[in-house]
Design a protein around this motif. Structure first.
Motif, PDB file in Angstrom:
ATOM      1  N   LEU A 262       2.302  10.247  -6.730  1.00  0.00           N
ATOM      2  CA  LEU A 262       2.126  11.444  -5.913  1.00  0.00           C
ATOM      3  C   LEU A 262       3.470  11.972  -5.425  1.00  0.00           C
ATOM      4  CD1 LEU A 262       0.203  13.425  -4.546  1.00  0.00           C
ATOM      5  CD2 LEU A 262       0.052  11.836  -2.603  1.00  0.00           C
ATOM      6  N   SER A 263       4.369  11.063  -5.035  1.00  0.00           N
ATOM      7  CA  SER A 263       5.704  11.481  -4.602  1.00  0.00           C
ATOM      8  C   SER A 263       6.452  12.148  -5.748  1.00  0.00           C
ATOM      9  CB  SER A 263       6.499  10.270  -4.089  1.00  0.00           C
ATOM     10  OG  SER A 263       5.893   9.710  -2.946  1.00  0.00           O
ATOM     11  N   LEU A 264       6.327  11.588  -6.939  1.00  0.00           N
ATOM     12  CA  LEU A 264       6.989  12.172  -8.104  1.00  0.00           C
ATOM     13  C   LEU A 264       6.430  13.555  -8.400  1.00  0.00           C
ATOM     14  CD1 LEU A 264       8.899  11.975 -10.505  1.00  0.00           C
ATOM     15  CD2 LEU A 264       7.076  10.800 -11.778  1.00  0.00           C
ATOM     16  N   GLU A 265       5.123  13.698  -8.321  1.00  0.00           N
ATOM     17  CA  GLU A 265       4.501  15.005  -8.569  1.00  0.00           C
ATOM     18  C   GLU A 265       4.966  16.027  -7.536  1.00  0.00           C
ATOM     19  OE1 GLU A 265       0.043  17.084  -8.682  1.00  0.00           O
ATOM     20  OE2 GLU A 265       0.243  14.921  -8.433  1.00  0.00           O
ATOM     21  N   ALA A 266       5.035  15.615  -6.268  1.00  0.00           N
ATOM     22  CA  ALA A 266       5.492  16.525  -5.214  1.00  0.00           C
ATOM     23  C   ALA A 266       6.942  16.935  -5.441  1.00  0.00           C
ATOM     24  CB  ALA A 266       5.333  15.853  -3.847  1.00  0.00           C
ATOM     25  N   ALA A 267       7.777  15.988  -5.872  1.00  0.00           N
ATOM     26  CA  ALA A 267       9.185  16.302  -6.120  1.00  0.00           C
ATOM     27  C   ALA A 267       9.340  17.278  -7.274  1.00  0.00           C
ATOM     28  CB  ALA A 267       9.965  15.015  -6.397  1.00  0.00           C
ATOM     29  N   VAL A 268       8.589  17.035  -8.348  1.00  0.00           N
ATOM     30  CA  VAL A 268       8.679  17.903  -9.526  1.00  0.00           C
ATOM     31  C   VAL A 268       8.226  19.320  -9.187  1.00  0.00           C
ATOM     32  CG1 VAL A 268       7.703  18.337 -11.809  1.00  0.00           C
ATOM     33  CG2 VAL A 268       8.459  16.038 -11.205  1.00  0.00           C
ATOM     34  N   LYS A 269       7.173  19.441  -8.419  1.00  0.00           N
ATOM     35  CA  LYS A 269       6.617  20.755  -8.110  1.00  0.00           C
ATOM     36  C   LYS A 269       7.387  21.485  -7.014  1.00  0.00           C
ATOM     37  CE  LYS A 269       1.863  19.842  -9.589  1.00  0.00           C
ATOM     38  NZ  LYS A 269       0.438  19.771  -9.188  1.00  0.00           N
TER      39      LYS A 269
ATOM     40  N   VAL B  26       0.836  -1.199   0.000  1.00  0.00           N
ATOM     41  CA  VAL B  26       0.000   0.000   0.000  1.00  0.00           C
ATOM     42  C   VAL B  26       0.870   1.248   0.000  1.00  0.00           C
ATOM     43  CG1 VAL B  26      -1.766   1.283   1.255  1.00  0.00           C
ATOM     44  CG2 VAL B  26      -1.845  -1.208   1.218  1.00  0.00           C
ATOM     45  N   VAL B  27       1.859   1.263   0.899  1.00  0.00           N
ATOM     46  CA  VAL B  27       2.710   2.438   1.030  1.00  0.00           C
ATOM     47  C   VAL B  27       3.475   2.713  -0.267  1.00  0.00           C
ATOM     48  CG1 VAL B  27       4.649   3.437   2.303  1.00  0.00           C
ATOM     49  CG2 VAL B  27       2.929   2.082   3.515  1.00  0.00           C
ATOM     50  N   GLN B  28       3.944   1.656  -0.920  1.00  0.00           N
ATOM     51  CA  GLN B  28       4.720   1.802  -2.148  1.00  0.00           C
ATOM     52  C   GLN B  28       3.871   1.492  -3.388  1.00  0.00           C
ATOM     53  OE1 GLN B  28       7.527   3.091  -2.338  1.00  0.00           O
ATOM     54  NE2 GLN B  28       8.328   3.012  -0.264  1.00  0.00           N
ATOM     55  N   SER B  29       2.603   1.795  -3.309  1.00  0.00           N
ATOM     56  CA  SER B  29       1.709   1.564  -4.442  1.00  0.00           C
ATOM     57  C   SER B  29       2.010   2.555  -5.566  1.00  0.00           C
ATOM     58  CB  SER B  29       0.246   1.733  -3.998  1.00  0.00           C
ATOM     59  OG  SER B  29       0.007   3.083  -3.610  1.00  0.00           O
TER      60      SER B  29
ATOM     61  N   GLN C 277      16.140   0.287  -2.473  1.00  0.00           N
ATOM     62  CA  GLN C 277      15.601   0.060  -3.819  1.00  0.00           C
ATOM     63  C   GLN C 277      14.748   1.230  -4.313  1.00  0.00           C
ATOM     64  OE1 GLN C 277      12.455  -2.967  -3.949  1.00  0.00           O
ATOM     65  NE2 GLN C 277      12.393  -2.934  -1.701  1.00  0.00           N
ATOM     66  N   TYR C 278      14.323   2.089  -3.406  1.00  0.00           N
ATOM     67  CA  TYR C 278      13.491   3.216  -3.803  1.00  0.00           C
ATOM     68  C   TYR C 278      14.274   4.524  -3.909  1.00  0.00           C
ATOM     69  CZ  TYR C 278       9.775  -0.058  -2.613  1.00  0.00           C
ATOM     70  OH  TYR C 278       8.965  -1.157  -2.560  1.00  0.00           O
ATOM     71  N   ILE C 279      15.587   4.463  -3.718  1.00  0.00           N
ATOM     72  CA  ILE C 279      16.409   5.665  -3.782  1.00  0.00           C
ATOM     73  C   ILE C 279      16.962   5.829  -5.195  1.00  0.00           C
ATOM     74  CG2 ILE C 279      18.428   6.859  -2.876  1.00  0.00           C
ATOM     75  CD1 ILE C 279      18.137   5.243  -0.324  1.00  0.00           C
ATOM     76  N   TYR C 280      16.697   6.974  -5.774  1.00  0.00           N
ATOM     77  CA  TYR C 280      17.203   7.269  -7.113  1.00  0.00           C
ATOM     78  C   TYR C 280      18.190   8.431  -7.011  1.00  0.00           C
ATOM     79  CZ  TYR C 280      13.742   4.192  -9.205  1.00  0.00           C
ATOM     80  OH  TYR C 280      13.004   3.090  -9.568  1.00  0.00           O
ATOM     81  N   THR C 281      19.453   8.120  -7.191  1.00  0.00           N
ATOM     82  CA  THR C 281      20.469   9.169  -7.211  1.00  0.00           C
ATOM     83  C   THR C 281      20.402   9.890  -8.555  1.00  0.00           C
ATOM     84  OG1 THR C 281      22.142   7.699  -8.135  1.00  0.00           O
ATOM     85  CG2 THR C 281      21.958   7.776  -5.724  1.00  0.00           C
ATOM     86  N   PRO C 282      21.006  11.075  -8.666  1.00  0.00           N
ATOM     87  CA  PRO C 282      21.027  11.748  -9.972  1.00  0.00           C
ATOM     88  C   PRO C 282      21.594  10.866 -11.076  1.00  0.00           C
ATOM     89  CG  PRO C 282      21.696  13.277  -8.263  1.00  0.00           C
ATOM     90  CD  PRO C 282      21.567  11.935  -7.600  1.00  0.00           C
ATOM     91  N   ARG C 283      22.646  10.146 -10.775  1.00  0.00           N
ATOM     92  CA  ARG C 283      23.225   9.261 -11.799  1.00  0.00           C
ATOM     93  C   ARG C 283      22.235   8.197 -12.228  1.00  0.00           C
ATOM     94  NH1 ARG C 283      28.382   5.121 -10.916  1.00  0.00           N
ATOM     95  NH2 ARG C 283      28.517   4.404 -13.094  1.00  0.00           N
ATOM     96  N   ARG C 284      21.606   7.544 -11.275  1.00  0.00           N
ATOM     97  CA  ARG C 284      20.667   6.476 -11.605  1.00  0.00           C
ATOM     98  C   ARG C 284      19.481   7.018 -12.390  1.00  0.00           C
ATOM     99  NH1 ARG C 284      17.174   2.811  -7.255  1.00  0.00           N
ATOM    100  NH2 ARG C 284      16.156   1.465  -8.802  1.00  0.00           N
TER     101      ARG C 284
END
Length: 228
Positions: A93-100, A84-87, A148-155
């Motif tokens: 939603l996390s991606l949208e929050a990061a972009v904005k 549920v948490v990683q649905s 596994q959910y961490i995306y560095t700039p390189r990745r």
């Protein structure tokens, strides 16, 4: 208060704090902390039992209101797991929050944003101690994330299908040892360079202040070599 020389011992600090109304000490990970001296202060009469009860009462009242003492079956969150948490909905939603939440300070020649369709045939260099080090990407009081959910700039850039080369230049934010030759080699072969710098909790955090606002160690030198 010891650091400010208001008191001289943990016992004095416990007495002054409790009698002034403080009822909570943030001392996670400390074997010997200030409030562990409250029983001694109570025994010698520096703190009264009634004062101690007055301090403890709002703590447990709040914990009860939060449901900490309720049976697990009464807690609507106890049935949630990572599915549920990683649905996908939460990821989106996390991606949208990061972009904005990005703040663009300067965009010379309209370089940004980088788009996957524009990167075909482009050689990207991502450099700096924050370019591919998941550990330093989180600030103070951050959760402990699943790797596994961490995306560095390189990745993240490599997922765009771009031709990405990488060098940290220095292995950690303090940047005491700087590999200038390697950085110049990687940057010199690139069409686009992304420099990832900063501080992180290794350099500054609660109770660990910097004496100035300069980039740590050789980071400024790294930046100058990357943009020449």
């Amino acid at each position: 208060m010891l650091g400010h020389h208001y008191t001289h011992t943990f016992l004095e600090t416990a007495v002054a704090s409790v009698n002034a109304g403080c009822n909570l000490e943030l001392s996670y990970g400390m074997r010997n902390n200030v409030f562990m001296h409250i029983p001694q202060a109570l025994a010698v009469g520096n703190i009264t039992l009634q004062t101690l009860r007055d301090r403890v009462r709002p703590l447990f009242y709040t914990r009860m209101r939060l449901g900490e003492f309720d049976p697990p079956a009464m807690n609507p969150y106890s049935s949630l797991d990572l599915s549920v948490v990683q649905s996908p909905e939460h990821h989106n939603l996390s991606l949208e929050a990061a972009v904005k939440s990005f703040v663009l300070l300067k965009n010379v020649r309209g370089t940004l944003p980088l788009r996957a369709r524009d990167l075909s045939g482009q050689r990207l260099a991502v450099v700096g101690p924050f370019a591919d080090n998941p550990r330093v990407l989180f600030g103070d009081y951050a959760p402990v994330p699943e790797p596994q959910y961490i995306y560095t700039p390189r990745r993240g850039l490599e997922m765009l299908g771009a031709n990405v080369s990488f060098t940290a230049g220095c292995s950690e934010p303090r940047c005491q040892r700087y590999s200038r030759a390697e950085l110049v080699r990687v940057v010199g072969a690139a069409d686009v360079v992304l420099v990832c710098l900063g501080t992180g909790v290794d350099v500054e955090t609660e109770a660990k202040d910097r004496s100035d606002l300069s980039l740590p160690g050789h980071q400024l030198e790294l930046l100058q070599d990357a943009v020449r």
